[in-house]
Every structure is written in C-alpha cells, then in structure tokens.
Design an enzyme around this catalytic site. Sequence first.
Site, PDB file in Angstrom:
ATOM      1  N   ASP A 459      13.397  -4.753  -6.012  1.00  0.00           N
ATOM      2  CA  ASP A 459      13.371  -3.887  -4.826  1.00  0.00           C
ATOM      3  C   ASP A 459      14.725  -3.886  -4.109  1.00  0.00           C
ATOM      4  O   ASP A 459      15.596  -4.747  -4.353  1.00  0.00           O
ATOM      5  CB  ASP A 459      12.259  -4.389  -3.891  1.00  0.00           C
ATOM      6  CG  ASP A 459      11.581  -3.273  -3.122  1.00  0.00           C
ATOM      7  OD1 ASP A 459      12.197  -2.214  -2.957  1.00  0.00           O
ATOM      8  OD2 ASP A 459      10.437  -3.479  -2.675  1.00  0.00           O
ATOM      9  N   ASP A 525       7.076   5.426  -2.475  1.00  0.00           N
ATOM     10  CA  ASP A 525       6.072   4.564  -1.848  1.00  0.00           C
ATOM     11  C   ASP A 525       4.841   5.365  -1.462  1.00  0.00           C
ATOM     12  O   ASP A 525       3.867   4.805  -0.966  1.00  0.00           O
ATOM     13  CB  ASP A 525       6.654   3.894  -0.594  1.00  0.00           C
ATOM     14  CG  ASP A 525       7.239   2.533  -0.916  1.00  0.00           C
ATOM     15  OD1 ASP A 525       7.152   2.113  -2.084  1.00  0.00           O
ATOM     16  OD2 ASP A 525       7.783   1.891   0.002  1.00  0.00           O
TER      17      ASP A 525
HETATM   18  C1  DGJ Z   1       8.962  -1.530  -0.769  1.00  0.00           C
HETATM   19  C2  DGJ Z   1       8.360  -1.117  -2.081  1.00  0.00           C
HETATM   20  O1  DGJ Z   1       8.621   0.219  -2.325  1.00  0.00           O
HETATM   21  C3  DGJ Z   1       6.871  -1.415  -2.067  1.00  0.00           C
HETATM   22  O2  DGJ Z   1       6.283  -0.943  -3.239  1.00  0.00           O
HETATM   23  C4  DGJ Z   1       6.697  -2.885  -1.912  1.00  0.00           C
HETATM   24  O3  DGJ Z   1       7.216  -3.559  -3.028  1.00  0.00           O
HETATM   25  C5  DGJ Z   1       7.369  -3.361  -0.634  1.00  0.00           C
HETATM   26  N1  DGJ Z   1       8.746  -2.959  -0.583  1.00  0.00           N
HETATM   27  C6  DGJ Z   1       7.299  -4.853  -0.513  1.00  0.00           C
HETATM   28  O4  DGJ Z   1       8.011  -5.316   0.542  1.00  0.00           O
END
Ligand code: DGJ
Length: 733
Positions: A459, A525
């Site tokens: 991430d 997301d």
């Molecule tokens: C942002 C990501 O896009 C989510 O899928 C998740 O992993 C969160 N971060 C976790 O903090």
Amino acid sequence: MIAQQYDGETPKGEQLVAFYLERAGVGVGLVSEPGRLPHLVHWGVPLAHGEETIALYDAQRPQGVGGELDEPLWPSVLPTQAEGWIGRSRCALARGGVEVPCRFSVDGVRLDVDQASLTIAAGDGDQGVGLTWTLQILESGLLRQRAVIRNDIDETLSVAGIQLSFPVPYAADELLCLSGRHLKERVPQRRRLADGRFEKISDAGRPDFDATLLLALGHPGFGFETGRVYAASLAWSGNGLLAAEKTTYTAPELCGGEVLHSGEVVLKRGEKYETPWLYGACGDGLNDVASRFHRHLRAVHPALSSRPRPVTLNTWEAIGFDHHPALMRELADKAAAVGVERFVVDDGWFEGRRHDRAGLGDWRPDRSVYPEGLHEVADYVHGLGMQFGLWFEPEMVNPDSQLYRSHPDWVLRPCSGRLPMPGRSQQVLDLTNPDAWHTIRADMDMLIDDLGIDYIKWDHNRTVTEAISPRSGRPAVHEQTLAVYRLIDALKSRHPGLEIEACASGGGRVDLGMLEHVDRVWVSDCVDPVERVDIQRHTSLLVPPEMMGEHVGAPKGFTTGRMTTDSMRMAMAFFGHMGVEWNLTEVPQESLSRLQAWIAMYRDLRKGFAAATVVHADLADPAVRLDGMVSADGSHAWYRFVQLSTSLNYPAALVRLPGLLTGATYRIRPLDIVRYMDDETSERGARFPSWWRDEGAVLSGAALMETGIRPPQIYPERAMVFEAIRLDGGGNG
Ligand code: DGJ
C-alpha cells in the site's frame, strides 16, 4: 520483423538517411538530414515498401513561409531551440543555474533487427552533453522510446526535464484524458485539441487518482470499437506528465516525461540520466489500443496465465482493525469453504497498529493481538490449502512508531526543523538512504521466510510532498521511485513465486512502470459495483483483467452506502482478478452458496480470461454497458450486460457483441450461473428473450456484431453474463 536503413537525397542534394521499422502489424518511418536527429514521419499501418520512407521526407517536409526562421520548424525526436522549436521546452538542462541550449548532432546509428529498434548516439560537443535516443517496436505492437543524457565535462549538469513525443496526424484532434479522485478513479474527459498545449501532470510522488493512464488523440468521435486513435503512456511511478501539444507550425504531438524538481538530477562528469520509457499505441478504436498494452504486460508476466489467478479474500472491508486470531480463523474457514484460494490479512496486524495513527514502520506482529505471533493465522490458512498474504506499507512511517523514534532522519522532509504536512498521520521514509532501504528489506524478508508469505499487498496511502532526502539534501522522488522498484525486485528475486499487489488508497499508483514490477493492482477502494462498472472499463485501457483486483464486497457499499444485489457485485468481480472483501462469518447461507457458485465458475473460466482480448461496446443507450472477453482464436467469448439505470428503450434495445469472427457461427446462451435468473435481477413481469435458455440461439458472428441480440429486461443496477461459443471449427458448444 524489419529494421532497415535507406539512403536518399534532399532536394538540395544533401545526403538523407531513412529508417523503417516494422513489427506486429505496426510500421514506423524516420528520416534524418545530414548529422541531424531524425523526424518521425510515419507511425501506423505498415508501409507497402519501407523505402517509401524516403518519399515521405519530400511529402512532409514543411516549406519555408514568411515570418519564420530560415529553416522551417519541423520538430525532431528531441527538438530544441537550435532547430527552431518554440513550444514547451523538451530538453531542459542547466549548469550552475544557467540554461544549456543544445544542438545535437548524430555520431552513430544502430539498427537492431532482432529487437526492432533504432538507437541514435548524438551529442553537443560545445555544451559537453551526450544523448542516446532509442526507439523500439515491441512484440505487442507497442512503440516505446527513451533518452539518456550524459554529462561529458567537469562542471555538473542539472537535468530539469526531458520530454519525448509521438507526432500524430492532424485529423486526430479529439483528446481523451482520464481524471479521478479517491473512490472514483479513471473518469474519461474529452475535448478538442486546439492550438497550444494540454498537460496532465502528477506531482504527488506517484501518478495519483486522477492520473491519466494514457493520453489519446483520435479522429473525432473515436470510441472503443472504431476510430483511428493514438495513445501515449509513461512507464513511471513517480512524478510525470503526459501532454498533447500543437502549434500553428506543427502537427499534434503526444508527449511525456518525468517531472523533476530543481536540483533533483545533477550529473557529474560521465554520469547519466535515463528517462522512463514513453510508450505509444495506435489502433482502430480503444479496444485495439488497450489490447496492445495487455499483450505487453502479459509478455512481461508469463506467470499470470500459467499460474491461474487465485481467488482472494482480503480482510480490510470485512474486519478493518478489529483483529482477533479466532475471528481470522473463522473467516479463513468460511473463505476456504466457498472456494477462496488466497487469504490476505490487511492492515492492523503489526505492533501498535490498533488504529491508523500509529505503527507504520514497525513490521512485527502485534503481540497484544497475536500472542503467538502471526504463525497461528498463517499456518492455519496454509493448513486449509490457501495461500497466505500480508499487507505492508513499506514506504511509510508513523511518527508514533519505534522506527521513527529511532531514526527521525529517515524521513523525507523539507528541512531539519519541519516535517511535510501529515497524511493519514504518516510520513514518507527516505528509501534513497541505503540504511533505511536495507532495514525495510530485511524486516520484510524475515517475515516472508518465517510465515511463508505468498503474497504482499503493498500500500501507499499519502502523496509524497516536500520530498527532500535529509541524506543528500536533494529532491528525492526520482531516486525514491527507483529504490521502490529495487525493493520490489529484490523481494521477488529472493522469494521466487512471491506475488505483489500495488495499492495506493485504491488506484493511486496505476502506471506501466508499476505494472511491469507487480502482479496486480488494487483498482479502487470503491468496490460498489455500480461505480466499478466504469472504473473497471477505463482501468482496462491499460490493465489486463487478470491484473485488476476486483472484489465482492458487502451488500451495503463500504464507501457509498448503496445497497446492491449479490449477483451484480459478483458479476462485476468476475471480469477481473476475482476476490472477496466481505465478512463471510456474517453472511447468510443463501449468499454464501451464490458466492461459491460464482467462484467455481470463475475458477473454471479464468484460464481463458487470462489470454482473452477485452472488448467494450459503444452503445447509444447511456443507461447500459456491454463488456466482454474474447478468446485469442475467437472461438469463445464471455459478455456482461449491465443495466446501470432505467433505459428509455423498453424492452431493452439490441446490443451488438464486439470481437467475434464475422464468418464464424456461434451459439449464444446465458452462463450457467444466471440461467435461472433470480427475482432480484429480472424485472417483475418481464419475460425472458427466447435465446435465454440452454440451447440459446445460433447466429453468425456478422449478425451478432452488426445487429446484435436482445438482452433480458433487468432492473437497474443489475448485470447478467452470457457466452458465445463457436460451433464451426472451434469451442466446445
Ligand atoms: C488503503 C487500501 O486501499 C485499503 O484497501 C486498505 O488496505 C487500507 N489502506 C488499509 O489501511
């Protein structure tokens, strides 16, 4: 494959050199006046004879007109003011803060038939600058070019920006660019290219949510299926730009390059700066352009098709930070039971990470949650026959962490007394500092070995601002981007078979550079399937379906609050790398059975998906979408019809099915999974079209592509899937 050089003469009797490259149905012609950098005079369908490139010189060279310099402006592959270029600077160099204007002359040329490439060695001896420029046609029919700038003298040379370009025909004056934001990535925007410059810039240390995966210029009205179109994409995950530029003197050009901050790249004698590759794709319609990018990425990652994409469960939307070993085991049981093959523990597993304000950088399991360490989850998951995946955010650190407390100087910051504005309470680690890089590498390495990690979700949750390395005292995004690539590569080479997913709060870092290093990207997301329809469509301009993480979330959208049906959510995830992001411990049996059936179907078909050509139909009705995947030999196709909102057409208008072979005969029928469509999808009182049965209907590719079929009448925010199987000499129909 062709790479040929031809010699000719200019009208003034000067020697002229022409180059012609051809591969994968794409021809490229360049001409060079004596000692000068070449002009790109043809890019597109192959020429009947490569030698024709010489004649293209006469056909295209601009004649002198009033009010100009003595030689007409005709941009070379890297135009400078020395050749009369008066658009945005494409080769910005300086010494001691003072601009260094260059006039490049060619020292050598290398044509490589096996690589279908042309390399020009050039330089400006007066200014002490060397240049190597390379152009190549890949097996996918993609064109790519890069430049290397070398400092040949003792005084340091600053590189402020090098932009490469592809000229396109004047008729291609409709511009397509993608924009977006967190939770709504890849929104298409169109405009007419007027004289001047349109620029899409990323200065966030990553391409960011609004990044235009590619910038396209096409004949007015071009769509997915038709219209000549030319596109450029930059293989770079740091700061960069894509632009379209036209002047009254010059044809439209698609340009791209890295965005460099002052003092970011400073070359000592003998040192070089290498630009990222700028890729170009041309085709008839965006489907054609996208298929070239897909072919390229599939060639870079052969394992994507040889190792079936494992159905994934990710814990984020299921449990957030609410980690408990028992809950993890229960979730893993449910996941395995519905056919999940990879279980990914997302954020919240490491020291101090009980919320998103602390812990980043301390990559050790939080013993207050996992007293036995993460073995109890990893072993359990492996014991159920699933792969084990773990979330990291390796480039980041929370000031509230052991790592930051021990090494406050390992953070990118404008000056020693101030940190950049925080984002999600975090800062960016200075991975250009070898000590920081090695520490993170070693921490990750150890966990991968210890837990048998098969997969990493990588991430990146904040933009990279005021990114000065305390170690070098210089802007660091260029070096940081290279360090991240090196870190990914090092982990992968030390752990063969390890797969990595790139995520940046969803789709904030989707670019060809990252796609060449990782195995998939987290598209957004927002897993709400209604939003995903278009996010998925436009992400697929660059990313093949098997590299797009697509998950089935809960009925109530995590980020939109919208209620959607199981089959809509499952049909959406089905056309990507399918996964689940839903707390299965709370899901009713009826939905679990439905999910199990969709997963089984996906596992059956995924091999075909990973080699298929993606097609999107251009339909007149703004309320519907038709997307598909067609096997390479045209013998089998899978389509998804989505009713986004209600249509004016009643019953639904015919939809054409792109991508089939006109002369072939197909049986068209619903996929098993939706044959008996549930009440929540089929509109009340509507009867099914007569082909909606096992035997389907038998039609030619010509009829299906030109006239189309009547889709079932379904409620808005619903989808249904069907297939076309070739009957005459292919398929299993
Ligand atoms: C942002 C990501 O896009 C989510 O899928 C998740 O992993 C969160 N971060 C976790 O903090």
